[in-house]
Design an enzyme around this catalytic site. Structure first.
Site, PDB file in Angstrom:
ATOM      1  N   GLU A 112       0.819  -1.191   0.000  1.00  0.00           N
ATOM      2  CA  GLU A 112       0.000   0.000   0.000  1.00  0.00           C
ATOM      3  C   GLU A 112       0.858   1.247   0.000  1.00  0.00           C
ATOM      4  O   GLU A 112       1.983   1.254   0.492  1.00  0.00           O
ATOM      5  CB  GLU A 112      -0.908   0.013   1.237  1.00  0.00           C
ATOM      6  N   CYS A 125       3.404   8.336   1.514  1.00  0.00           N
ATOM      7  CA  CYS A 125       3.928   7.332   2.434  1.00  0.00           C
ATOM      8  C   CYS A 125       4.167   6.048   1.644  1.00  0.00           C
ATOM      9  O   CYS A 125       3.235   5.484   1.081  1.00  0.00           O
ATOM     10  CB  CYS A 125       2.887   7.130   3.534  1.00  0.00           C
ATOM     11  N   CYS A 132       6.811  -7.653   7.194  1.00  0.00           N
ATOM     12  CA  CYS A 132       7.866  -7.127   8.063  1.00  0.00           C
ATOM     13  C   CYS A 132       8.315  -8.225   9.023  1.00  0.00           C
ATOM     14  O   CYS A 132       7.522  -9.082   9.403  1.00  0.00           O
ATOM     15  CB  CYS A 132       7.325  -5.932   8.850  1.00  0.00           C
ATOM     16  N   CYS A 136       6.477  -5.845  15.939  1.00  0.00           N
ATOM     17  CA  CYS A 136       6.080  -4.877  16.955  1.00  0.00           C
ATOM     18  C   CYS A 136       4.643  -5.232  17.373  1.00  0.00           C
ATOM     19  O   CYS A 136       3.794  -5.463  16.517  1.00  0.00           O
ATOM     20  CB  CYS A 136       6.150  -3.457  16.404  1.00  0.00           C
ATOM     21  N   CYS A 139       1.551  -3.340  15.981  1.00  0.00           N
ATOM     22  CA  CYS A 139       1.541  -3.068  14.536  1.00  0.00           C
ATOM     23  C   CYS A 139       0.967  -4.253  13.781  1.00  0.00           C
ATOM     24  O   CYS A 139       1.390  -5.389  13.976  1.00  0.00           O
ATOM     25  CB  CYS A 139       2.961  -2.784  14.053  1.00  0.00           C
ATOM     26  N   GLY A 187       7.017  -2.413   6.249  1.00  0.00           N
ATOM     27  CA  GLY A 187       8.401  -2.873   6.237  1.00  0.00           C
ATOM     28  C   GLY A 187       9.347  -2.000   7.030  1.00  0.00           C
ATOM     29  O   GLY A 187       8.994  -0.900   7.476  1.00  0.00           O
ATOM     30  N   GLU A 188      10.558  -2.514   7.228  1.00  0.00           N
ATOM     31  CA  GLU A 188      11.603  -1.793   7.938  1.00  0.00           C
ATOM     32  C   GLU A 188      12.640  -1.341   6.904  1.00  0.00           C
ATOM     33  O   GLU A 188      13.420  -2.150   6.398  1.00  0.00           O
ATOM     34  CB  GLU A 188      12.235  -2.723   8.999  1.00  0.00           C
ATOM     35  N   SER A 219      11.801   6.222   8.343  1.00  0.00           N
ATOM     36  CA  SER A 219      11.413   5.866   9.709  1.00  0.00           C
ATOM     37  C   SER A 219      11.924   4.470  10.032  1.00  0.00           C
ATOM     38  O   SER A 219      11.745   3.533   9.259  1.00  0.00           O
ATOM     39  CB  SER A 219       9.884   5.889   9.806  1.00  0.00           C
ATOM     40  N   SER A 241      10.866   5.238  15.606  1.00  0.00           N
ATOM     41  CA  SER A 241       9.649   4.756  16.255  1.00  0.00           C
ATOM     42  C   SER A 241      10.012   4.397  17.688  1.00  0.00           C
ATOM     43  O   SER A 241      10.394   3.276  17.980  1.00  0.00           O
ATOM     44  CB  SER A 241       9.127   3.522  15.520  1.00  0.00           C
ATOM     45  N   LEU A 242       9.890   5.364  18.584  1.00  0.00           N
ATOM     46  CA  LEU A 242      10.365   5.154  19.955  1.00  0.00           C
ATOM     47  C   LEU A 242       9.299   4.436  20.797  1.00  0.00           C
ATOM     48  O   LEU A 242       9.540   3.348  21.307  1.00  0.00           O
ATOM     49  CB  LEU A 242      10.760   6.499  20.572  1.00  0.00           C
ATOM     50  N   HIS A 243       8.171   5.061  20.984  1.00  0.00           N
ATOM     51  CA  HIS A 243       6.981   4.452  21.591  1.00  0.00           C
ATOM     52  C   HIS A 243       7.065   4.074  23.070  1.00  0.00           C
ATOM     53  O   HIS A 243       6.048   3.730  23.680  1.00  0.00           O
ATOM     54  CB  HIS A 243       6.512   3.210  20.818  1.00  0.00           C
ATOM     55  N   ASN A 318      -3.930   3.299  16.024  1.00  0.00           N
ATOM     56  CA  ASN A 318      -4.945   2.941  15.035  1.00  0.00           C
ATOM     57  C   ASN A 318      -5.282   1.463  15.220  1.00  0.00           C
ATOM     58  O   ASN A 318      -4.467   0.607  14.909  1.00  0.00           O
ATOM     59  CB  ASN A 318      -4.358   3.224  13.641  1.00  0.00           C
ATOM     60  N   CYS A 361      -8.944  -1.368   6.705  1.00  0.00           N
ATOM     61  CA  CYS A 361      -7.510  -1.592   6.611  1.00  0.00           C
ATOM     62  C   CYS A 361      -7.135  -3.068   6.496  1.00  0.00           C
ATOM     63  O   CYS A 361      -7.504  -3.881   7.334  1.00  0.00           O
ATOM     64  CB  CYS A 361      -6.874  -1.010   7.861  1.00  0.00           C
TER      65      CYS A 361
END
Ligand code: SAH
Length: 380
Positions: A112, A125, A132, A136, A139, A187-188, A219, A241-243, A318, A361
């Site tokens: 996407e 984006c 991935c 996480c 995610c 993906g990373e 990112s 991406s700290l979180h 989300n 989604c």
């Protein structure tokens, strides 16, 4: 008697759209263009593809007809197929793009790509991998197995597709619609860094797509050993991406933290080539109800980022089917944001964009290939 001939379809022609200068040169050599003319031909074809958005060799008017015909016989300028386009009431657009599978037994892979228009700019984006490996826990993409890395050509093609759909050619148009790129799709990106580097080179080329490197943000969940290389070789902006603000919690949310804990990650950020107050590192922080959203978390976040030229993006979680997390209550998010703001950071809460089209989604895809995706307003 002659044996029956195997019936085989002719191999599809190779597309030149999305290739780097080097790859384009190699491709042109294979059809017999002489060595000394390669550079000039690359420049010409490059300009038509990336400046003009050409979809057909016949548009390349400064190239002799015979050569145009030869190009036409051997190559195409086709883009990957868009299987679905959705347009949100707020103007956000989402494209589902089909990429060829590795072997004939598999169906095509779907990734996407999302366009988010804002006042004075438009952000695309893009995805860098199908699926991935990072897992996480909040995610949706992390619940899927990695299918494969995207090639640089497939990454660049996402920008071409968006420009086509938005009627956003030529590249030097004053009112361009795609002005920024964020590698925040599936993906990373730092696990596919070679392709990402080449894609950034193509996207930022001044005689082509012309997206300034300062408007390209990569990112990462924190692949520490690759961060310096990203900065040195691409000049792109960095987002982390700290979180979470403690290692035990981050280990749970972003398991890669067990390999590269917060201190090492922040040290790599402190040393990020080119980082300055004018070129800040973005820290993404997803707001998870009763998990990472207390005032104490906010204060720890601020003190962790001391001495790093940072900006902070608070992202409302989300939700997706089966997720164990919920989005923080609005008061919590506001309180968190105030603490961050009082410490001197503009701390925009990134209101999710295109909610209506992202509601389904991942459900656009076949059951086996369901992949999650988020699109938010990104401050890049
Ligand atoms: N692997 C890269 C880029 C892809 S994810 C990275 O981790 O940075 C892009 C951003 O979306 C990351 O900050 C990610 O943590 C965030 N994200 C993932 N799932 C989300 C969800 N369900 N709600 C909100 N943000 C999410």
């Amino acid at each position: 008697m002659t044996a029956p001939q195997p019936i085989s379809a002719p191999a599809p022609l190779k597309s030149l759209a999305g290739l780097s200068r080097g790859e384009l040169g190699e491709a042109l050599k294979t059809i017999g263009i002489e060595e000394r003319a390669i550079k000039m031909r690359v420049e010409q074809v490059w300009h038509w593809i990336y400046h003009g958005g050409a979809k057909d060799f016949s548009e390349m008017r400064n190239i002799a007809k015979e050569l145009r015909e030869k190009l036409q016989q051997h190559f195409t300028l086709s883009r990957p197929e868009i299987t679905t386009q959705q347009v949100s009431v707020d103007g956000t657009r989402k494209w589902l793009v089909a990429l060829p599978a590795d072997n004939i037994a598999q169906k095509s892979h779907l990734v996407e790509c999302v366009y988010i228009p804002e006042e004075g700019r438009g952000t695309l984006c893009v995805s860098s991998q199908v699926g991935c490996t990072l897992n996480c826990s909040f995610c949706h993409t992390g619940t899927q197995r990695l299918v494969r890395n995207l090639t640089a050509q497939e990454i660049v093609a996402q920008l071409l597709i968006a420009r086509d759909a938005l009627d956003d050619w030529p590249s030097n148009d004053e009112n361009r619609r795609v002005t920024n790129i964020v590698f925040m799709g599936m993906g990373e990106p730092l696990y596919n860094l070679d392709a990402v580097k080449t894609a950034i080179e193509v996207m930022s080329d001044g005689d082509g797509l012309s997206i300034s490197r300062r408007r390209i943000t990569v990112s990462t969940a924190g692949v520490v050993p690759k961060i310096a290389e990203l900065g040195e070789e691409t000049g792109a902006m960095l987002a982390i991406s700290l979180h979470a603000t403690t290692n035990p919690l981050r280990d749970k949310l972003v398991p890669l933290n067990k390999k590269y804990p917060i201190e090492e990650l922040l040290e790599a950020c402190r040393n990020y080539p080119g980082a300055s107050n004018a070129k800040r590192i973005t820290f993404e922080y997803v707001m998870l109800k009763d998990v990472n959203d207390t005032p104490a978390d906010a204060r720890r976040l601020v003190s962790l980022l001391k001495n790093i030229p940072a900006k902070i993006n608070l992202i409302p979680f989300n939700p997706w089917p089966g997720a164990v997390y919920e989005c923080s209550d609005w008061e919590r998010i506001e309180r968190f944001s105030e603490i961050v703001f009082d410490a001197g950071y503009a701390s925009p809460v990134r209101t999710p964009r295109g909610r209506d089209i992202l509601a389904a989604c991942g459900q656009l895809k076949s059951e086996t290939e369901k992949l999650g995706f988020r699109a938010r307003q990104i401050d890049a």
